[in-house]
Write an enzyme that holds these catalytic residues in place. Sequence first.
Site, PDB file in Angstrom:
ATOM      1  N   ASP A  13      -5.096  -4.997  15.485  1.00 42.63           N
ATOM      2  CA  ASP A  13      -4.751  -4.660  14.109  1.00 42.63           C
ATOM      3  C   ASP A  13      -4.858  -5.943  13.292  1.00 42.63           C
ATOM      4  O   ASP A  13      -4.899  -7.051  13.844  1.00 42.63           O
ATOM      5  CB  ASP A  13      -3.340  -4.083  14.076  1.00 42.63           C
ATOM      6  CG  ASP A  13      -2.832  -3.858  12.681  1.00 42.63           C
ATOM      7  OD1 ASP A  13      -3.503  -3.153  11.904  1.00 42.63           O
ATOM      8  OD2 ASP A  13      -1.768  -4.407  12.351  1.00 42.63           O
ATOM      9  N   ASP A  15      -3.306  -6.579   9.427  1.00 42.77           N
ATOM     10  CA  ASP A  15      -2.110  -6.902   8.642  1.00 42.77           C
ATOM     11  C   ASP A  15      -0.855  -6.803   9.506  1.00 42.77           C
ATOM     12  O   ASP A  15      -0.595  -5.762  10.106  1.00 42.77           O
ATOM     13  CB  ASP A  15      -1.969  -5.949   7.456  1.00 42.77           C
ATOM     14  CG  ASP A  15      -3.119  -6.070   6.473  1.00 42.77           C
ATOM     15  OD1 ASP A  15      -3.619  -7.183   6.286  1.00 42.77           O
ATOM     16  OD2 ASP A  15      -3.516  -5.032   5.903  1.00 42.77           O
ATOM     17  N   ASP A 176       1.225  -4.279  15.458  1.00 43.57           N
ATOM     18  CA  ASP A 176       2.595  -4.588  15.064  1.00 43.57           C
ATOM     19  C   ASP A 176       3.371  -3.362  14.590  1.00 43.57           C
ATOM     20  O   ASP A 176       4.537  -3.500  14.219  1.00 43.57           O
ATOM     21  CB  ASP A 176       2.601  -5.627  13.938  1.00 43.57           C
ATOM     22  CG  ASP A 176       2.184  -5.024  12.598  1.00 43.57           C
ATOM     23  OD1 ASP A 176       2.986  -5.056  11.643  1.00 43.57           O
ATOM     24  OD2 ASP A 176       1.057  -4.499  12.505  1.00 43.57           O
TER      25      ASP A 176
END
Length: 225
Positions: A13, A15, A176
């Site tokens: 991922d 961001d 995240d």
Amino acid sequence: MAPFTDIRALAFDLDGTLVDSAPGLADAIDRTLADLQLPAAGVARVSTWIGNGADVMMTRALSWALNREPQPEEQRDARALFDKHYADTVEAGSTLFPQVTATLQALHARGLPLAIVTNKPSAFVAPLLSSLGIADYFSLIIGGDDVVVKKPHPAAIFLVLGKFGLLPQELLFVGDSRNDILAARAAGVPNVGMTFGYNYGEPIATSQPDVTLNAFDELLPVIGL
């Protein structure tokens, strides 16, 4: 002992995993809200809206600022304003999390193919990676506009598996947020959740990733490096 021993490639991922992009996103959202004569949201609040792509993020911003669901035309106009402002703030408002560059360099040096799988609008991804000096580490970039359905749907991860010619157990997905863990689980790939990201203000452990890490360089011993 490394918990993952069959890994032949990794997908990340963006961001909240590689990049602390909340300041730039918040700046663009607050400029958009100001154009619409609405109150500013601020970084702390915006960080809880990140993860489902720009359309959903702007819906969350407008819903908060208006204290109601936005109309389709309000959503359309706000998204156009956001894109304009984010083009001006994406690079200045984004920084790499600690140890990201060194860890990516170590993985790349071992010949492991690396991919980006993000819900961020595709047009912003490559320029951001270049501005942060990490673009050359990735042989595949899948943005939010490159698949019909975004994470938590596993479509983008299936695309990585196909492009890299891998079985699910050979790809490690690192994210995240619960969207990342849900997408990885749906694709049948092992996954790592980073605690320092956004995840809508919730601990990543609540999403039950296969492994939870507190620092980016902890990724290396997880795969035996």
